[in-house]
Design an enzyme around this catalytic site. Structure first.
Site, PDB file in Angstrom:
ATOM      1  N   SER A  87      -3.545 -12.502 -86.676  1.00 35.65           N
ATOM      2  CA  SER A  87      -3.852 -13.147 -87.956  1.00 35.65           C
ATOM      3  C   SER A  87      -4.189 -12.094 -89.005  1.00 35.65           C
ATOM      4  O   SER A  87      -4.342 -10.914 -88.707  1.00 35.65           O
ATOM      5  CB  SER A  87      -5.039 -14.109 -87.786  1.00 35.65           C
ATOM      6  N   SER A  89      -6.965 -11.915 -90.816  1.00 33.18           N
ATOM      7  CA  SER A  89      -8.391 -11.924 -91.158  1.00 33.18           C
ATOM      8  C   SER A  89      -8.968 -10.531 -91.363  1.00 33.18           C
ATOM      9  O   SER A  89     -10.033 -10.385 -91.956  1.00 33.18           O
ATOM     10  CB  SER A  89      -9.188 -12.651 -90.078  1.00 33.18           C
ATOM     11  N   LYS A 144     -13.382  -8.326 -85.510  1.00 35.13           N
ATOM     12  CA  LYS A 144     -14.056  -8.364 -86.810  1.00 35.13           C
ATOM     13  C   LYS A 144     -14.818  -7.056 -87.000  1.00 35.13           C
ATOM     14  O   LYS A 144     -14.919  -6.240 -86.099  1.00 35.13           O
ATOM     15  CB  LYS A 144     -15.038  -9.543 -86.898  1.00 35.13           C
ATOM     16  N   SER A 228     -11.159 -15.431 -93.426  1.00 39.91           N
ATOM     17  CA  SER A 228     -11.622 -14.953 -92.128  1.00 39.91           C
ATOM     18  C   SER A 228     -12.595 -15.959 -91.515  1.00 39.91           C
ATOM     19  O   SER A 228     -13.587 -16.346 -92.153  1.00 39.91           O
ATOM     20  CB  SER A 228     -12.307 -13.590 -92.266  1.00 39.91           C
TER      21      SER A 228
END
Length: 267
Positions: A87, A89, A144, A228
């Site tokens: 993705s 994010s 992250k 995100s």
């Protein structure tokens, strides 16, 4: 399907077969061959001897694959593991289709499958890009940036991140960059790490009042701040969910030919 579990099972089964052959079955084949040779006056011809000594196919496969599977398990569990970014994010730091390498011993050695820590090495730091098992669905891996450590107070208002009451420094680099025209490209600095983030001025985004990170947990955010799914929505990352620290992009593949021109360190 948990690939780590499948790999552990494969190593265990092939190892057991290999060990049983080394301790018992190989000796029995030799004994049968010697008995057959003693029962003949001229001895066994080479073909008959080779047939009696030949390893059964499960033993042959176990002997061939066990060392390879064991090396893969050790490297993947304790040294480095590859992941693919699914993705956006973490844009602009990581793009969809990037293949990354994750340091598995940076935050301590953990046993595969059960994830029990057996050696404490160091702790995550602010600014680290961390891979972890999603708290709400541990079979799914997330990536992250760590922005809050245990005991930190975190606030996010007006697209500004505050850690322990202080605004995280950021500077505008470009309005409407070619790779994401509706966003603002900003440089941000945290914990000695300098990296870039996206903000969308037209998207109000989430607002987070001050929260305190509990002991044994971490607060994470994606660099693509308005796109995100991170700690602002679902909370903190438990220490036992940590997988490792992402440190390099080694390949990019978006469906065509793989590209190695985007190899780089992850900041």
């Amino acid at each position: 399907m948990d690939f780590s579990l499948l790999l552990v099972i494969a190593v265990a089964l092939s190892g057991i077969v290999y060990l049983l052959d080394a301790l018992f079955w190989r000796r029995r084949r030799r004994e049968r061959t010697e008995t057959a040779e003693a029962a003949t006056t001229e001895g066994l011809d080479p073909q008959s001897r080779e047939k009696l000594l030949k390893e059964p196919w499960p033993v042959d496969y176990a002997r061939s694959f066990f060392p390879v599977l064991l090396v893969v398990l050790v490297v993947r569990s304790f040294i480095v593991e590859p992941f693919q970014i699914p993705s956006g994010s973490m844009r602009p730091t990581l793009e969809v289709g990037d293949f990354i390498l994750v340091n598995k011993f940076a935050y301590g050695l953990r046993l595969p499958v059960v994830h029990t820590e057996i050696l404490d090495v160091s702790e995550p730091e602010r600014g680290d890009v961390m891979v972890f098992r999603f708290p709400n669905e541990p079979s799914v891996n997330f990536i992250k940036r760590v922005v809050g450590l245990p005991g930190d107070s975190i606030r996010y208002e007006g697209k500004q991140l505050y850690v322990n009451g202080e605004a995280v420094p950021k500077a505008l680099l470009e309005e409407g960059p070619e790779t994401s025209p509706q966003q603002l490209l900003l440089a941000e600095e945290m914990g000695g790490a300098e990296y870039q983030v996206y903000n969308n001025p037209l998207d109000p985004g989430p607002q987070l009042r001050t929260v305190v990170v509990p002991e044994g947990h971490y607060f994470t955010m994606g660099d693509n701040r308005d796109h995100s799914n991170d700690s602002r929505y679902w909370g903190f990352v438990p220490e036992e969910n940590i997988v490792g620290r992402a440190f390099a992009v080694w390949m990019h593949w978006d469906g065509g030919l793989p590209s190695f021109t985007s190899m780089r360190r992850i900041e």
